[in-house]
Motif scaffolding. Sequence first.
Motif, PDB file in Angstrom:
ATOM      1  N   MET A  86     -37.849  63.590  88.076  1.00  0.00           N
ATOM      2  CA  MET A  86     -37.540  62.212  87.677  1.00  0.00           C
ATOM      3  C   MET A  86     -36.194  61.800  88.248  1.00  0.00           C
ATOM      4  O   MET A  86     -35.215  62.539  88.128  1.00  0.00           O
ATOM      5  N   ASN A  87     -36.135  60.652  88.901  1.00  0.00           N
ATOM      6  CA  ASN A  87     -34.914  60.207  89.571  1.00  0.00           C
ATOM      7  C   ASN A  87     -33.838  59.785  88.574  1.00  0.00           C
ATOM      8  O   ASN A  87     -34.126  59.124  87.571  1.00  0.00           O
ATOM      9  N   HIS A  88     -32.608  60.165  88.882  1.00  0.00           N
ATOM     10  CA  HIS A  88     -31.465  59.723  88.080  1.00  0.00           C
ATOM     11  C   HIS A  88     -31.007  58.349  88.572  1.00  0.00           C
ATOM     12  O   HIS A  88     -30.842  58.129  89.772  1.00  0.00           O
ATOM     13  N   ILE A 105     -17.504  53.474  95.582  1.00  0.00           N
ATOM     14  CA  ILE A 105     -18.643  53.110  94.741  1.00  0.00           C
ATOM     15  C   ILE A 105     -19.906  53.683  95.388  1.00  0.00           C
ATOM     16  O   ILE A 105     -20.149  53.428  96.564  1.00  0.00           O
ATOM     17  N   PRO A 106     -20.696  54.471  94.677  1.00  0.00           N
ATOM     18  CA  PRO A 106     -21.911  55.032  95.286  1.00  0.00           C
ATOM     19  C   PRO A 106     -22.895  53.929  95.665  1.00  0.00           C
ATOM     20  O   PRO A 106     -22.912  52.856  95.058  1.00  0.00           O
ATOM     21  N   ASP A 107     -23.710  54.189  96.679  1.00  0.00           N
ATOM     22  CA  ASP A 107     -24.702  53.207  97.100  1.00  0.00           C
ATOM     23  C   ASP A 107     -25.704  52.947  95.974  1.00  0.00           C
ATOM     24  O   ASP A 107     -26.005  53.849  95.178  1.00  0.00           O
ATOM     25  N   PRO A 108     -26.240  51.744  95.902  1.00  0.00           N
ATOM     26  CA  PRO A 108     -27.227  51.435  94.853  1.00  0.00           C
ATOM     27  C   PRO A 108     -28.480  52.299  94.975  1.00  0.00           C
ATOM     28  O   PRO A 108     -28.971  52.549  96.075  1.00  0.00           O
ATOM     29  N   ASP A 109     -28.991  52.738  93.841  1.00  0.00           N
ATOM     30  CA  ASP A 109     -30.280  53.427  93.813  1.00  0.00           C
ATOM     31  C   ASP A 109     -31.408  52.409  93.923  1.00  0.00           C
ATOM     32  O   ASP A 109     -32.419  52.661  94.569  1.00  0.00           O
ATOM     33  N   ILE A 110     -31.208  51.264  93.278  1.00  0.00           N
ATOM     34  CA  ILE A 110     -32.219  50.210  93.358  1.00  0.00           C
ATOM     35  C   ILE A 110     -31.562  48.848  93.547  1.00  0.00           C
ATOM     36  O   ILE A 110     -30.424  48.609  93.137  1.00  0.00           O
ATOM     37  N   LEU A 111     -32.299  47.975  94.201  1.00  0.00           N
ATOM     38  CA  LEU A 111     -31.940  46.558  94.289  1.00  0.00           C
ATOM     39  C   LEU A 111     -33.044  45.773  93.612  1.00  0.00           C
ATOM     40  O   LEU A 111     -34.230  45.976  93.883  1.00  0.00           O
ATOM     41  N   TYR A 139     -30.937  53.167 101.752  1.00  0.00           N
ATOM     42  CA  TYR A 139     -31.963  53.996 101.125  1.00  0.00           C
ATOM     43  C   TYR A 139     -32.258  53.577  99.684  1.00  0.00           C
ATOM     44  O   TYR A 139     -32.804  54.348  98.901  1.00  0.00           O
ATOM     45  N   SER A 140     -31.929  52.351  99.348  1.00  0.00           N
ATOM     46  CA  SER A 140     -32.208  51.858  97.999  1.00  0.00           C
ATOM     47  C   SER A 140     -33.684  51.498  97.857  1.00  0.00           C
ATOM     48  O   SER A 140     -34.319  51.035  98.805  1.00  0.00           O
ATOM     49  N   GLU A 141     -34.214  51.687  96.659  1.00  0.00           N
ATOM     50  CA  GLU A 141     -35.563  51.208  96.347  1.00  0.00           C
ATOM     51  C   GLU A 141     -35.438  49.736  95.966  1.00  0.00           C
ATOM     52  O   GLU A 141     -34.572  49.361  95.161  1.00  0.00           O
ATOM     53  N   ILE A 142     -36.292  48.893  96.558  1.00  0.00           N
ATOM     54  CA  ILE A 142     -36.158  47.443  96.386  1.00  0.00           C
ATOM     55  C   ILE A 142     -37.311  46.890  95.551  1.00  0.00           C
ATOM     56  O   ILE A 142     -38.483  47.186  95.809  1.00  0.00           O
ATOM     57  N   ASN A 164     -35.621  39.632  81.584  1.00  0.00           N
ATOM     58  CA  ASN A 164     -35.142  40.190  80.317  1.00  0.00           C
ATOM     59  C   ASN A 164     -35.123  41.718  80.334  1.00  0.00           C
ATOM     60  O   ASN A 164     -35.455  42.354  81.339  1.00  0.00           O
ATOM     61  N   GLU A 165     -34.743  42.281  79.218  1.00  0.00           N
ATOM     62  CA  GLU A 165     -34.612  43.729  79.110  1.00  0.00           C
ATOM     63  C   GLU A 165     -35.938  44.449  79.359  1.00  0.00           C
ATOM     64  O   GLU A 165     -35.963  45.542  79.938  1.00  0.00           O
ATOM     65  N   LYS A 166     -37.040  43.856  78.914  1.00  0.00           N
ATOM     66  CA  LYS A 166     -38.359  44.467  79.110  1.00  0.00           C
ATOM     67  C   LYS A 166     -38.693  44.548  80.605  1.00  0.00           C
ATOM     68  O   LYS A 166     -39.184  45.577  81.079  1.00  0.00           O
ATOM     69  N   ASP A 167     -38.409  43.458  81.338  1.00  0.00           N
ATOM     70  CA  ASP A 167     -38.632  43.452  82.786  1.00  0.00           C
ATOM     71  C   ASP A 167     -37.778  44.520  83.469  1.00  0.00           C
ATOM     72  O   ASP A 167     -38.246  45.216  84.375  1.00  0.00           O
ATOM     73  N   PHE A 168     -36.538  44.627  83.036  1.00  0.00           N
ATOM     74  CA  PHE A 168     -35.604  45.610  83.585  1.00  0.00           C
ATOM     75  C   PHE A 168     -36.115  47.026  83.321  1.00  0.00           C
ATOM     76  O   PHE A 168     -36.114  47.890  84.210  1.00  0.00           O
ATOM     77  N   GLU A 169     -36.589  47.258  82.117  1.00  0.00           N
ATOM     78  CA  GLU A 169     -37.072  48.577  81.730  1.00  0.00           C
ATOM     79  C   GLU A 169     -38.306  48.988  82.547  1.00  0.00           C
ATOM     80  O   GLU A 169     -38.441  50.155  82.935  1.00  0.00           O
ATOM     81  N   ILE A 170     -39.178  48.031  82.832  1.00  0.00           N
ATOM     82  CA  ILE A 170     -40.365  48.319  83.650  1.00  0.00           C
ATOM     83  C   ILE A 170     -39.948  48.803  85.039  1.00  0.00           C
ATOM     84  O   ILE A 170     -40.496  49.774  85.577  1.00  0.00           O
ATOM     85  N   ILE A 171     -38.953  48.132  85.615  1.00  0.00           N
ATOM     86  CA  ILE A 171     -38.458  48.523  86.937  1.00  0.00           C
ATOM     87  C   ILE A 171     -37.805  49.898  86.892  1.00  0.00           C
ATOM     88  O   ILE A 171     -38.022  50.732  87.783  1.00  0.00           O
ATOM     89  N   ILE A 172     -37.021  50.156  85.858  1.00  0.00           N
ATOM     90  CA  ILE A 172     -36.373  51.465  85.710  1.00  0.00           C
ATOM     91  C   ILE A 172     -37.413  52.577  85.653  1.00  0.00           C
ATOM     92  O   ILE A 172     -37.281  53.616  86.312  1.00  0.00           O
ATOM     93  N   LYS A 173     -38.466  52.368  84.898  1.00  0.00           N
ATOM     94  CA  LYS A 173     -39.516  53.381  84.767  1.00  0.00           C
ATOM     95  C   LYS A 173     -40.238  53.596  86.099  1.00  0.00           C
ATOM     96  O   LYS A 173     -40.586  54.732  86.455  1.00  0.00           O
ATOM     97  N   LYS A 174     -40.473  52.521  86.841  1.00  0.00           N
ATOM     98  CA  LYS A 174     -41.102  52.640  88.157  1.00  0.00           C
ATOM     99  C   LYS A 174     -40.215  53.448  89.097  1.00  0.00           C
ATOM    100  O   LYS A 174     -40.694  54.324  89.825  1.00  0.00           O
ATOM    101  N   PHE A 175     -38.925  53.143  89.072  1.00  0.00           N
ATOM    102  CA  PHE A 175     -37.983  53.861  89.940  1.00  0.00           C
ATOM    103  C   PHE A 175     -37.994  55.360  89.650  1.00  0.00           C
ATOM    104  O   PHE A 175     -37.997  56.189  90.562  1.00  0.00           O
ATOM    105  N   LYS A 176     -38.007  55.717  88.391  1.00  0.00           N
ATOM    106  CA  LYS A 176     -37.924  57.126  88.018  1.00  0.00           C
ATOM    107  C   LYS A 176     -39.147  57.918  88.461  1.00  0.00           C
ATOM    108  O   LYS A 176     -39.071  59.137  88.599  1.00  0.00           O
TER     109      LYS A 176
END
Length: 224
Positions: free
Chosen positions: A1-3, A164-170, A189-192, A203-215
């Motif tokens: 799982m990605n950090h 500042i480390p490069d973004p993991d996601i955009l 190398y960011s996931e877009i 909103n937070e729910k939309d953000f959380e969906i993206i976080i879960k996809k990234f991981k």
Amino acid sequence: MNHLNHVAIIMDGNGRWGIKYKKSRNAGHRAGLDTVEKIIKHSIKKKIKYLTLFAFSTENWKRPKSEINYLFKLLEFFISEKIDELNKENIKIKIIGSKNLNKKIFKLLNYAEKKTENNNKIQVNLALNYGSRNEIITSIKKIIKNKIRVNEKNFEKFLFTKNIPDPDILIRTGNKNRLSNFLLWQLSYSEIFFEKKLWPDFNEKDFEIIIKKFKRIKRNFGSI
């Protein structure tokens, strides 16, 4: 799982949201501030250490003067009203971009950076008067001026995002699929994730969906 360490966001769609619901682009910019606060809080909840928000680009100076003035008044209001709260919450504020701004705004931004410089719960980078091509050219000029070797390490020393480390996601809201001169070097190398919702509706729910996809993404960085 990605950090997940660093999230960058192009907060697109404020003006269109304002026209659609309030018949005023400025109303959309004001509504977008509420989303900023929600996303900062959720980032803290998810233990994300860096959040970079594209607040105002070098190309945004082409907008009507009345809208530009409102945007900077909104920024002034946000910093003035929220800086003590942000500091109390252990949030560090960093401005990336050219600080060639009026004296009042420049002084306020410096104050916010100085007041929060030792905070470490999350670093919120506000990309203000920022353009990636200008950042890259500026870095090259500084390398030449300092007569040092041209390589990635030295090049990155002179970027606005130094240390500042490069973004993991955009994340880009607003149903537009482009980078708009934002962090072109840093996003290599960011996931877009392109989001159809306008920024004030995100909103937070939309953000959380993206976080879960990234991981769940398998990240190879050139390997297999």
